[in-house]
Design an enzyme around this catalytic site. Structure first.
Site: not given
Ligand code: PNS
Length: 161
Positions: A93, A131
């Site tokens: 990411r 998450s």
């Protein structure tokens, strides 16, 4: 004989996010089959237990014959051996991911030199998504609808009702 065309996408998936889905979709452009392998770590505390994490994945991907949902414990390289493949898929990411991912890729290759790790860069819209942040935002009363599949939003609601 190794099944070189199957890639393993390992992770905690606690819970699945749109970022994971984005990586799987990108992975399927390159690999004919992907196994989403959920980590079963008895020493770690998860919000969703293994059955719940797998149920979510089955719900989202169960109809896709190119995606297999499985779980593993122990060393990832041993799981790859069991699956007769040598390819790991991971998402990258941001720069902050790089250090840990680089370390894991090299360590996995050190344990088993036949292992290759392939990194996919998610859509910019998910480059900040994790998450951990989804759980935190939800628990503090925030909205995560645009960040997770509908079933995850529903399961979070059930958990914190
Ligand atoms: O979704 P996550 O938590 O970032 O996934 C991390 C995961 C499951 C890929 C990593 O913790 C892992 O591979 N665990 C299995 C144990 C292992 O092989 N450890 C050595 C890694 S170099």
């Amino acid at each position: 004989m190794k099944e070189k065309n199957r890639a393993i996408y390992p992770g905690s998936y606690d819970p699945l996010t749109n970022g994971h889905i984005d990586i799987i979709q990108r992975g399927l452009k390159i690999f004919p089959a992907i196994t989403v392998a959920v980590l079963k770590n008895p020493t770690k505390t998860y919000l969703f237990n293994l059955e719940e994490r797998m149920e979510i994945l089955e719900f989202v991907f169960g109809q896709n014959p190119r995606i297999e949902i499985d779980c593993f414990d122990g060393l990832l390289v041993d799981y790859l051996k069991k699956k007769e493949t040598n390819t790991i898929v991971r998402g990258l990411r941001a720069i902050s991911d790089f250090e840990i991912e680089f370390q894991m890729a090299l360590m996995n290759r050190k344990i088993d030199p036949s292992i290759e790790t392939v990194f996919f860069v998610p859509s910019i819209a998910y480059s900040f998504l994790s998450s951990k942040l989804v759980k935190e935002i939800y628990q503090l009363g925030g909205e995560v609808k645009s960040l997770v599949p509908e079933i995850v939003d529903r399961k979070l609601k059930e958990k914190f009702r």
